[in-house]
Design a protein around this motif. Structure first.
Motif, PDB file in Angstrom:
ATOM      1  N   VAL A   1       0.829  -1.199   0.000  1.00  0.00           N
ATOM      2  CA  VAL A   1       0.000   0.000   0.000  1.00  0.00           C
ATOM      3  C   VAL A   1       0.866   1.253   0.000  1.00  0.00           C
ATOM      4  O   VAL A   1       0.612   2.198  -0.756  1.00  0.00           O
ATOM      5  CB  VAL A   1      -0.965  -0.005   1.199  1.00  0.00           C
ATOM      6  CG1 VAL A   1      -1.739   1.300   1.262  1.00  0.00           C
ATOM      7  CG2 VAL A   1      -1.930  -1.183   1.090  1.00  0.00           C
TER       8      VAL A   1
ATOM      9  N   VAL B   1       0.924   4.277  -2.748  1.00  0.00           N
ATOM     10  CA  VAL B   1       0.769   5.690  -2.427  1.00  0.00           C
ATOM     11  C   VAL B   1       1.911   6.494  -3.037  1.00  0.00           C
ATOM     12  O   VAL B   1       1.708   7.581  -3.588  1.00  0.00           O
ATOM     13  CB  VAL B   1       0.705   5.886  -0.890  1.00  0.00           C
ATOM     14  CG1 VAL B   1       0.770   7.356  -0.528  1.00  0.00           C
ATOM     15  CG2 VAL B   1      -0.562   5.245  -0.347  1.00  0.00           C
TER      16      VAL B   1
ATOM     17  N   ASN C   1       1.478   6.703  -6.751  1.00  0.00           N
ATOM     18  CA  ASN C   1       0.416   7.674  -7.001  1.00  0.00           C
ATOM     19  C   ASN C   1       0.970   9.085  -7.013  1.00  0.00           C
ATOM     20  O   ASN C   1       0.712   9.869  -7.923  1.00  0.00           O
ATOM     21  CB  ASN C   1      -0.648   7.530  -5.908  1.00  0.00           C
ATOM     22  CG  ASN C   1      -1.770   8.533  -6.065  1.00  0.00           C
ATOM     23  OD1 ASN C   1      -2.351   8.639  -7.127  1.00  0.00           O
ATOM     24  ND2 ASN C   1      -2.050   9.283  -5.011  1.00  0.00           N
TER      25      ASN C   1
ATOM     26  N   ASP D   1      -6.176   7.375   7.707  1.00  0.00           N
ATOM     27  CA  ASP D   1      -5.664   6.811   6.452  1.00  0.00           C
ATOM     28  C   ASP D   1      -6.857   6.314   5.639  1.00  0.00           C
ATOM     29  O   ASP D   1      -7.439   5.279   5.925  1.00  0.00           O
ATOM     30  CB  ASP D   1      -4.704   5.671   6.793  1.00  0.00           C
ATOM     31  CG  ASP D   1      -4.197   4.952   5.555  1.00  0.00           C
ATOM     32  OD1 ASP D   1      -4.682   5.246   4.444  1.00  0.00           O
ATOM     33  OD2 ASP D   1      -3.314   4.090   5.712  1.00  0.00           O
TER      34      ASP D   1
ATOM     35  N   ILE E   1      -7.194   5.145   2.634  1.00  0.00           N
ATOM     36  CA  ILE E   1      -7.067   3.884   1.902  1.00  0.00           C
ATOM     37  C   ILE E   1      -7.370   2.721   2.830  1.00  0.00           C
ATOM     38  O   ILE E   1      -8.139   1.814   2.503  1.00  0.00           O
ATOM     39  CB  ILE E   1      -5.653   3.768   1.307  1.00  0.00           C
ATOM     40  CG1 ILE E   1      -5.495   4.804   0.194  1.00  0.00           C
ATOM     41  CG2 ILE E   1      -5.392   2.368   0.787  1.00  0.00           C
ATOM     42  CD1 ILE E   1      -4.136   4.818  -0.438  1.00  0.00           C
ATOM     43  N   HIS E   2      -6.795   2.785   4.020  1.00  0.00           N
ATOM     44  CA  HIS E   2      -7.040   1.730   5.000  1.00  0.00           C
ATOM     45  C   HIS E   2      -8.510   1.711   5.414  1.00  0.00           C
ATOM     46  O   HIS E   2      -9.149   0.666   5.449  1.00  0.00           O
ATOM     47  CB  HIS E   2      -6.147   1.963   6.223  1.00  0.00           C
ATOM     48  CG  HIS E   2      -6.386   0.986   7.318  1.00  0.00           C
ATOM     49  ND1 HIS E   2      -5.982  -0.322   7.231  1.00  0.00           N
ATOM     50  CD2 HIS E   2      -7.022   1.110   8.509  1.00  0.00           C
ATOM     51  CE1 HIS E   2      -6.348  -0.962   8.330  1.00  0.00           C
ATOM     52  NE2 HIS E   2      -6.979  -0.116   9.121  1.00  0.00           N
TER      53      HIS E   2
ATOM     54  N   ARG F   1     -11.116   2.632   3.809  1.00  0.00           N
ATOM     55  CA  ARG F   1     -12.032   2.136   2.772  1.00  0.00           C
ATOM     56  C   ARG F   1     -11.885   0.637   2.536  1.00  0.00           C
ATOM     57  O   ARG F   1     -12.780   0.009   1.988  1.00  0.00           O
ATOM     58  CB  ARG F   1     -11.818   2.916   1.473  1.00  0.00           C
ATOM     59  CG  ARG F   1     -12.363   4.333   1.590  1.00  0.00           C
ATOM     60  CD  ARG F   1     -11.989   5.201   0.414  1.00  0.00           C
ATOM     61  NE  ARG F   1     -12.420   6.582   0.659  1.00  0.00           N
ATOM     62  CZ  ARG F   1     -11.894   7.631   0.062  1.00  0.00           C
ATOM     63  NH1 ARG F   1     -10.916   7.467  -0.819  1.00  0.00           N
ATOM     64  NH2 ARG F   1     -12.337   8.839   0.334  1.00  0.00           N
ATOM     65  N   THR F   2     -10.751   0.058   2.950  1.00  0.00           N
ATOM     66  CA  THR F   2     -10.692  -1.394   2.858  1.00  0.00           C
ATOM     67  C   THR F   2     -11.444  -2.025   4.028  1.00  0.00           C
ATOM     68  O   THR F   2     -11.853  -3.168   3.958  1.00  0.00           O
ATOM     69  CB  THR F   2      -9.239  -1.916   2.844  1.00  0.00           C
ATOM     70  OG1 THR F   2      -8.592  -1.444   4.022  1.00  0.00           O
ATOM     71  CG2 THR F   2      -8.491  -1.412   1.634  1.00  0.00           C
TER      72      THR F   2
ATOM     73  N   GLN G   1      -4.167  -4.405  -2.250  1.00  0.00           N
ATOM     74  CA  GLN G   1      -3.506  -4.605  -0.959  1.00  0.00           C
ATOM     75  C   GLN G   1      -2.194  -5.339  -1.092  1.00  0.00           C
ATOM     76  O   GLN G   1      -1.527  -5.608  -0.088  1.00  0.00           O
ATOM     77  CB  GLN G   1      -4.437  -5.372  -0.022  1.00  0.00           C
ATOM     78  CG  GLN G   1      -5.609  -4.525   0.417  1.00  0.00           C
ATOM     79  CD  GLN G   1      -6.468  -5.232   1.441  1.00  0.00           C
ATOM     80  OE1 GLN G   1      -6.134  -6.318   1.891  1.00  0.00           O
ATOM     81  NE2 GLN G   1      -7.558  -4.597   1.818  1.00  0.00           N
TER      82      GLN G   1
ATOM     83  N   TYR H   1     -12.395   3.875  -5.686  1.00  0.00           N
ATOM     84  CA  TYR H   1     -11.919   4.545  -4.467  1.00  0.00           C
ATOM     85  C   TYR H   1     -12.431   3.822  -3.232  1.00  0.00           C
ATOM     86  O   TYR H   1     -11.732   3.700  -2.232  1.00  0.00           O
ATOM     87  CB  TYR H   1     -12.403   5.997  -4.432  1.00  0.00           C
ATOM     88  CG  TYR H   1     -11.649   6.935  -5.344  1.00  0.00           C
ATOM     89  CD1 TYR H   1     -10.294   7.184  -5.131  1.00  0.00           C
ATOM     90  CD2 TYR H   1     -12.282   7.577  -6.386  1.00  0.00           C
ATOM     91  CE1 TYR H   1      -9.596   8.049  -5.961  1.00  0.00           C
ATOM     92  CE2 TYR H   1     -11.605   8.445  -7.222  1.00  0.00           C
ATOM     93  CZ  TYR H   1     -10.259   8.680  -7.010  1.00  0.00           C
ATOM     94  OH  TYR H   1      -9.577   9.531  -7.820  1.00  0.00           O
TER      95      TYR H   1
ATOM     96  N   GLY I   1     -10.333   1.299  -1.781  1.00  0.00           N
ATOM     97  CA  GLY I   1      -9.026   1.714  -1.296  1.00  0.00           C
ATOM     98  C   GLY I   1      -8.053   2.081  -2.396  1.00  0.00           C
ATOM     99  O   GLY I   1      -6.843   2.039  -2.188  1.00  0.00           O
TER     100      GLY I   1
ATOM    101  N   THR J   1      -5.957   4.485  -5.001  1.00  0.00           N
ATOM    102  CA  THR J   1      -5.469   5.860  -5.035  1.00  0.00           C
ATOM    103  C   THR J   1      -5.944   6.488  -6.338  1.00  0.00           C
ATOM    104  O   THR J   1      -6.490   5.803  -7.198  1.00  0.00           O
ATOM    105  CB  THR J   1      -3.938   5.910  -5.009  1.00  0.00           C
ATOM    106  OG1 THR J   1      -3.456   5.250  -6.182  1.00  0.00           O
ATOM    107  CG2 THR J   1      -3.385   5.221  -3.780  1.00  0.00           C
TER     108      THR J   1
END
Lengths: 281, 261, 282
Positions: free
Chosen positions: A4, A8, A11, B89, B91-92, B94-95, B122, C172, C175, C177
């Motif tokens: 992850v 990032v 990105n 965070d 991203i975290h 939303r998982t 992931q 999104y 998760g 980007t």
């Protein structure tokens, strides 16, 4: 680094690259615009509008001939392109609709819109200049008019289709014949859109140089004779800019500035009209 | 004035004095909402359109952050922290909190890749692990039998109901704690709707579910708790059976008896 | 009665488009017959272009057109995609509006201005860096790239914008980007439209005359390096059409015009009818 975190980071890098390319593009474009404005404004003065072309070194030289010539050429092209374009667009939207013929015409017209304009010049040379035996304003205007038709056709077709069907039905219900419905209801409903199309069409041909090079050709002197070669801003820019004389190059920048402002102005005006029309609804 | 019951179960999420304002809006679209969300149960959000139920739902996974200028206030507690914090965070988050949308949203890729997408994000690369988990997710979403022989086909070839179950498979494949459903059957026919509703009920053993619906019968059929929202406020939260039979608030009563909405 | 007349007027105007296009092809074809029958295939395979000897081989011009366009595409495509991504996904609303409109307005600036700028400001830079004349393929490619960039970026952005928000949000919500969403969702979803837009820009670049005429040199020789001056079809036409003095010369120029028209027609048709139509259906 976890997957992850890596994502990032990638990105960030990718977005930075795309922002950078936007900055590069904008940098170049503003560089061009900046040069145009600086060079153009410094070369602007009243003489430009008072005097016609003169041999290099003559302080009494201007662009009057090219400005008037340009106006005549665009005016004639508009007189050819706008009625034909609007009528053709009307056929597509009101009569042809989804027929095979209408779609073929739309497709061919779309291709024409992106086709090389210099080829249109060659075509007009063959059908007008060769029979006449000399360059003429007529030839230039016909070339520009042909280029204009697809632009007007496309916007008219699109804009008329936006007029709601109920409006037409309401007019038919009152017993109006089709042509009257189109002229008094449909055109009125699409007025702003059609006007925008016309302005964009004028802007499009106003900047054309290539199709004029061997149709209306160019001239360094003032003329209103439509049977003779006719000066234009665009070809004058080309001739002056590629000449070795500094004062001609100056005039070239002034012409480039005037032309660009004219075309940008038309584009902005067209957008504003469309925007105002949308807001009213 | 709002009547919010205390829930028996542990909370998956706890909303406290939550306010949300859209960019450029003068007043908040959600006002001082306080609401517990029970773990391993289904909480339905109902109310007339524009009441803020979808806005609230989209706050749980901070979807509003995709469009700059929106502001949150108050607190939404999840796993012991306030997820509205700037340090969250996303991203975290939303998982952990997945989402199913109004329309099926099959990605432009194969059925397998759709389900594997979240896991690949992931960092799971192992092929056997991926295909095991894809199979399990598809089975859990009750679509395995229909697609097992064409996993490599484009997901857009599936029917609407199948696509929506594919999206559910995709969401549960990353093993979230909470699933948000935003009117998941509004684009589907009655038979597909039934299938999705059955699936939602089965899923609550493993995840906590919040479902926004414009359909009161659907809320009554699937949910354990129901929240009624009106003009950006949570008017009443209660056990579904009780709320629909003996609502405590007059507004709730009027809405469920069809006097407005 | 009037109804009928009005209908016939509109139908005639619409048919006129087809007539004009057919007419253009016929006229160009007829006028290039002399060159075709004199030179046959040599017309496109030989690069000796000697008006004084009445020898015309368009190889260098055709090659110049293709190479300068390819060069421009290589430079413009990555930047245009970057700009399109910036405009559709990264920029905030205000910048998006301002930048988006500037890009569209810049696409309206006449190409003669780009050519003039190239001649006075870019050619000297190339001369300073690489030596030589400055005028040549490289200058033409770069000026052409800058000229088609706004159009290319604007249509590519429009293609990307067709991706439904809900699809992006779904990615999104898992998760992803921004970049994940761009590369996994937007680009695959809008692929046909993006490719179509790029090819459409290519079609325009092939036929572009003024931006390159200033900086290419009009030398009928297959270039040894990208710094050499050479020519392209539109450049040859622009420079020589009003000076041609023999019927074979004219015929050869018409042959060039026909070649150019066919090349751009094919490219634009592929963009429009294969890619962009597919994109609209999706």
């Amino acid at each position: 680094m976890t997957a992850v975190q890596k994502r990032v980071l990638i990105n960030k890098i990718a977005l930075a690259f795309s922002t950078l390319s936007a900055l590069i593009a904008l940098g170049f474009l503003f560089w061009i615009l900046g040069v145009l404005v600086m060079k153009g404004i410094s070369a602007l003065n009243w003489n430009i509008f008072i005097f016609e072309g003169a041999p290099p070194g003559n302080p009494e030289s201007g662009l009057k001939h090219a400005l008037v010539g340009q106006a005549i050429l665009i005016g004639m092209a508009t007189a050819i392109g706008v009625p034909l374009g609007i009528l053709a667009g009307t056929y597509l939207s009101e009569y042809g609709k989804n027929s095979k013929l209408a779609h073929t015409i739309r497709d061919i017209s779309d291709i024409m819109m992106s086709a090389p304009s210099i080829v249109i010049g060659a075509f007009v040379y063959a059908i007008v200049v060769m029979p006449m035996g000399h360059f003429s304003a007529w030839a230039g205007a016909i070339a520009l008019g042909i280029i204009m038709i697809p632009v007007i056709l496309r916007t008219t077709d699109d804009m008329l289709q936006l007029v709601p069907g109920e409006l037409r039905e309401a007019a038919f219900a009152l017993g109006a014949p089709k042509y009257k419905v189109i002229l008094s209801v449909v055109y009125r409903g699409a007025k702003a859109g059609i006007l925008t199309g016309v302005l964009l069409g004028i802007a499009r041909v106003g900047g054309e140089t290539a199709p004029l090079l061997f149709t209306s050709f160019n001239d360094n002197f003032f003329t209103t004779d439509l049977n003779e070669a006719m000066p234009s801003l665009t070809v004058t820019i080309f001739n002056y800019a590629t000449s070795p004389y500094e004062d001609w190059q100056q005039l070239g920048w002034a012409a480039a500035f005037i032309l660009s402002m004219f075309i940008l102005g038309l584009n902005i005006l067209g957008r504003l009209i469309l925007l105002a029309g949308k807001k009213r609804k | 004035m709002a009547s919010i019951i205390d829930i028996k179960e542990e909370c998956a999420l706890h909303v406290r004095d939550f306010e949300f304002t859209y960019k450029g809006a003068e007043s908040p679209s959600l006002k001082k909402i306080t609401m517990p969300i029970a773990k391993h149960s289904i909480t339905a959000l109902i109310g007339p359109s524009g009441c803020g139920k979808t806005t609230l739902l989209r706050s749980f996974n901070r979807m509003h952050d995709l469009y700059p200028g929106n502001t949150y206030a108050g607190e939404i507690e999840f796993e012991g922290r306030n997820i509205l914090s700037d340090k969250e965070d996303l991203i975290h988050l939303r998982t952990k909190i997945g989402m199913i949308f109004q329309k099926p949203t099959a990605f432009p890729m194969s059925i397998f890749d759709n389900v594997a997408y979240g896991m690949r994000l992931q960092g799971i690369k192992n092929k056997t692990e991926l295909s095991d988990r894809v199979e399990k997710a598809l089975k859990d979403a009750a679509i395995w039998k229909e697609v097992s022989d064409r996993l490599k086909h484009d997901a857009n070839g599936l029917s609407g109901g199948q696509q929506q179950r594919l999206c559910i498979a995709r969401a549960i494949a990353v093993e979230p704690e909470v699933l948000l459903f935003d009117e998941p059957t509004s684009a589907l026919d009655p038979i597909s709707t039934q299938g999705i509703e059955r699936l939602v009920i089965e899923l609550k053993e493993r995840v906590s579910i919040i479902i926004v619906t414009h359909n009161m019968q659907q809320a009554a059929r699937v949910s354990d708790y129901t929240g009624f929202m009106y003009l950006g406020e949570l008017i009443e939260l209660g056990e579904t059976e009780k709320l629909f039979v003996t609502p405590k608030e007059k507004l709730t009563q009027e809405y469920i008896t069809g006097k407005f909405g | 009665m009037i109804d009928k007349i009005f209908f016939n007027f509109t139908r005639f105007s619409a048919l006129l488009i087809l007539i004009i296009v057919a007419w253009i092809f016929t006229v160009l074809f007829n006028h290039s017959l002399e060159a075709m029958s004199t030179f046959g295939l040599d017309f496109i395979t030989k690069d000796e272009w000697a008006p004084n000897l009445d020898k015309f081989g368009a190889h260098a011009a055709i090659l110049g057109s293709i190479i300068s366009t390819m060069l421009a595409m290589m430079l413009a495509v990555p930047i245009a995609i970057g700009v399109a991504i910036f405009l559709s996904e990264i920029a905030h609303d205000k910048i998006k509006g301002f930048f988006g409109v500037s890009v569209e307005l810049l696409a309206a600036i006449p190409s003669v201005i780009y050519g003039m700028w190239g001649l006075f400001f870019f050619v000297p830079i190339i001369r300073d860096i690489f030596g030589g004349l400055g005028i040549g393929l490289l200058a033409a490619g770069i000026v052409l790239a800058i000229m088609i960039l706004p159009f290319m970026a604007a249509v590519t952005r429009d293609a990307m914008n067709t991706t439904p928000d809900i699809l992006k949000e779904s990615a999104y919500a898992l998760g992803g980007t921004q970049w994940d969403v761009i590369k996994d969702i937007i680009i695959p979803y809008a692929k046909a439209g993006i490719i179509g837009s790029l090819i459409l820009a290519l079609g325009r670049a092939i036929g572009e005359t003024m931006a390159v005429t200033f900086v290419m040199g009009n030398v009928h020789k297959v270039p040894g390096s990208i710094l050499d001056p050479t020519t392209s079809i539109p450049v040859t036409l622009a420079n020589e059409f009003s000076e041609a003095d023999s019927s074979l010369y004219f015929s050869s120029l018409f042959g060039l015009a026909l070649t150019l028209l066919i090349m751009s027609f094919v490219v634009i048709a592929v963009a429009k009818f294969y890619f962009l139509r597919k994109a609209r259906r999706a």
